[in-house]
Design a protein around this motif. Structure first.
Motif, PDB file in Angstrom:
ATOM      1  N   GLN A   2      -6.627  -3.052   1.979  1.00  0.00           N
ATOM      2  CA  GLN A   2      -5.302  -3.073   1.364  1.00  0.00           C
ATOM      3  C   GLN A   2      -4.209  -3.111   2.421  1.00  0.00           C
ATOM      4  O   GLN A   2      -3.204  -3.818   2.254  1.00  0.00           O
ATOM      5  CB  GLN A   2      -5.136  -1.866   0.428  1.00  0.00           C
ATOM      6  CG  GLN A   2      -5.962  -2.026  -0.830  1.00  0.00           C
ATOM      7  CD  GLN A   2      -5.904  -0.838  -1.752  1.00  0.00           C
ATOM      8  OE1 GLN A   2      -6.934  -0.339  -2.144  1.00  0.00           O
ATOM      9  NE2 GLN A   2      -4.729  -0.387  -2.116  1.00  0.00           N
ATOM     10  N   CYS A   5      -3.855  -6.643   3.666  1.00  0.00           N
ATOM     11  CA  CYS A   5      -3.199  -7.492   2.667  1.00  0.00           C
ATOM     12  C   CYS A   5      -1.701  -7.219   2.614  1.00  0.00           C
ATOM     13  O   CYS A   5      -0.893  -8.154   2.526  1.00  0.00           O
ATOM     14  CB  CYS A   5      -3.832  -7.279   1.290  1.00  0.00           C
ATOM     15  SG  CYS A   5      -5.514  -7.924   1.152  1.00  0.00           S
ATOM     16  N   LYS A   6      -1.313  -5.939   2.686  1.00  0.00           N
ATOM     17  CA  LYS A   6       0.117  -5.593   2.694  1.00  0.00           C
ATOM     18  C   LYS A   6       0.797  -6.183   3.926  1.00  0.00           C
ATOM     19  O   LYS A   6       1.910  -6.711   3.830  1.00  0.00           O
ATOM     20  CB  LYS A   6       0.304  -4.075   2.659  1.00  0.00           C
ATOM     21  CG  LYS A   6      -0.038  -3.461   1.324  1.00  0.00           C
ATOM     22  CD  LYS A   6       0.318  -1.992   1.251  1.00  0.00           C
ATOM     23  CE  LYS A   6      -0.562  -1.158   2.129  1.00  0.00           C
ATOM     24  NZ  LYS A   6      -0.371   0.287   1.972  1.00  0.00           N
ATOM     25  N   SER A  51      -4.571  -8.531  -9.138  1.00  0.00           N
ATOM     26  CA  SER A  51      -3.945  -7.257  -9.526  1.00  0.00           C
ATOM     27  C   SER A  51      -3.922  -7.094 -11.045  1.00  0.00           C
ATOM     28  O   SER A  51      -4.179  -5.996 -11.558  1.00  0.00           O
ATOM     29  CB  SER A  51      -2.539  -7.132  -8.940  1.00  0.00           C
ATOM     30  OG  SER A  51      -1.649  -8.047  -9.524  1.00  0.00           O
ATOM     31  N   LEU A  90      -0.572  -2.533  -4.190  1.00  0.00           N
ATOM     32  CA  LEU A  90      -1.501  -2.173  -3.111  1.00  0.00           C
ATOM     33  C   LEU A  90      -1.227  -0.769  -2.570  1.00  0.00           C
ATOM     34  O   LEU A  90      -2.142  -0.114  -2.063  1.00  0.00           O
ATOM     35  CB  LEU A  90      -1.435  -3.214  -1.994  1.00  0.00           C
ATOM     36  CG  LEU A  90      -1.975  -4.595  -2.374  1.00  0.00           C
ATOM     37  CD1 LEU A  90      -1.626  -5.619  -1.304  1.00  0.00           C
ATOM     38  CD2 LEU A  90      -3.470  -4.556  -2.635  1.00  0.00           C
ATOM     39  N   ARG A  94      -5.976   2.424  -5.527  1.00  0.00           N
ATOM     40  CA  ARG A  94      -7.140   2.285  -4.646  1.00  0.00           C
ATOM     41  C   ARG A  94      -7.981   1.187  -5.278  1.00  0.00           C
ATOM     42  O   ARG A  94      -8.649   1.410  -6.296  1.00  0.00           O
ATOM     43  CB  ARG A  94      -7.901   3.603  -4.555  1.00  0.00           C
ATOM     44  CG  ARG A  94      -9.001   3.539  -3.547  1.00  0.00           C
ATOM     45  CD  ARG A  94      -9.492   4.947  -3.192  1.00  0.00           C
ATOM     46  NE  ARG A  94     -10.629   4.828  -2.298  1.00  0.00           N
ATOM     47  CZ  ARG A  94     -11.892   4.948  -2.688  1.00  0.00           C
ATOM     48  NH1 ARG A  94     -12.183   5.222  -3.951  1.00  0.00           N
ATOM     49  NH2 ARG A  94     -12.867   4.814  -1.821  1.00  0.00           N
ATOM     50  N   ARG A 120     -12.649  -5.181  -3.823  1.00  0.00           N
ATOM     51  CA  ARG A 120     -12.385  -5.199  -2.375  1.00  0.00           C
ATOM     52  C   ARG A 120     -12.772  -6.557  -1.773  1.00  0.00           C
ATOM     53  O   ARG A 120     -12.058  -7.080  -0.923  1.00  0.00           O
ATOM     54  CB  ARG A 120     -13.115  -4.057  -1.682  1.00  0.00           C
ATOM     55  CG  ARG A 120     -12.471  -2.707  -2.014  1.00  0.00           C
ATOM     56  CD  ARG A 120     -13.097  -1.546  -1.292  1.00  0.00           C
ATOM     57  NE  ARG A 120     -13.095  -1.638   0.152  1.00  0.00           N
ATOM     58  CZ  ARG A 120     -12.036  -1.401   0.937  1.00  0.00           C
ATOM     59  NH1 ARG A 120     -10.880  -1.074   0.414  1.00  0.00           N
ATOM     60  NH2 ARG A 120     -12.142  -1.478   2.242  1.00  0.00           N
ATOM     61  N   LEU A 123     -10.074  -8.904  -2.641  1.00  0.00           N
ATOM     62  CA  LEU A 123      -8.904  -8.695  -1.783  1.00  0.00           C
ATOM     63  C   LEU A 123      -9.088  -9.434  -0.459  1.00  0.00           C
ATOM     64  O   LEU A 123      -8.154 -10.072   0.042  1.00  0.00           O
ATOM     65  CB  LEU A 123      -8.693  -7.205  -1.503  1.00  0.00           C
ATOM     66  CG  LEU A 123      -7.830  -6.412  -2.464  1.00  0.00           C
ATOM     67  CD1 LEU A 123      -7.780  -4.943  -2.034  1.00  0.00           C
ATOM     68  CD2 LEU A 123      -6.430  -6.979  -2.565  1.00  0.00           C
TER      69      LEU A 123
END
Length: 170
Positions: A2, A5-6, A51, A90, A94, A120, A123
């Motif tokens: 995460q 990705c952020k 999402s 994100l 979790r 995951r 992601l």
């Protein structure tokens, strides 16, 4: 995953803040007439599909059936707002759990493949997918004389960046 990705989404948002509407919508001949906005929309749609599937507790993720929002490709500010919502997702959640990827890889028929996956793993797919499109965005930036707006690693996989750094050290 995460955090990575952020970081990727923040990198896109920073770029968008520095583009004019004309630059965002510029249709590059080098990219078969596609714009930065179109590539941004495509990236955002994949993250959004994931999402929404997670929020709805769906057991299947189908990027082929994602919603397409043309306004994101035309309006960088709307894209930034959507990116911020994805970053909030994100930050809040979790993102774990099993899910199946549903996709049709055939041009000839409508046969869906169902592939065991996880949120995951998806992601990771969204991140890799984003990096690929960032490489295309970089071509448009080069075409417009704007490549100075991103660093050398924009659109390059972290493993490639690390491998190149290792070779330079030797």
């Amino acid at each position: 995953m995460q955090a990575e990705c952020k970081q990727n989404l923040n990198q896109l948002s920073l770029l968008l803040e520095s583009l004019s509407p004309q630059q965002y919508n510029y249709k590059s001949e080098l990219l078969s007439g596609s714009s930065i906005g179109q590539h941004i929309r495509h990236i955002i749609e994949f993250y959004t599909c994931l999402s929404e599937s997670f929020y709805l507790q769906l057991t299947q993720i189908n990027y082929d059936k994602r919603e397409r929002d043309k306004s994101i490709e035309q309006d960088a500010q709307k894209a930034i707002l959507t990116i911020n919502k994805l970053i909030d997702f994100l930050n809040e959640e979790r993102v774990v759990g099993k899910a199946d990827l549903v996709a049709n890889f055939s041009l000839e028929d409508d046969h869906d493949c169902i592939i065991p996956s996880s949120y995951r793993r998806e992601l990771a797919y969204c991140l890799e997918h984003s990096i690929h499109h960032q490489a295309l965005i970089k071509i448009s930036l080069l075409d417009q004389g704007l490549v100075h707006l991103v660093d050398d690693n924009f659109g390059v996989a972290p493993s490639t960046t690390k491998a190149c750094q290792t070779k330079e050290v030797r």
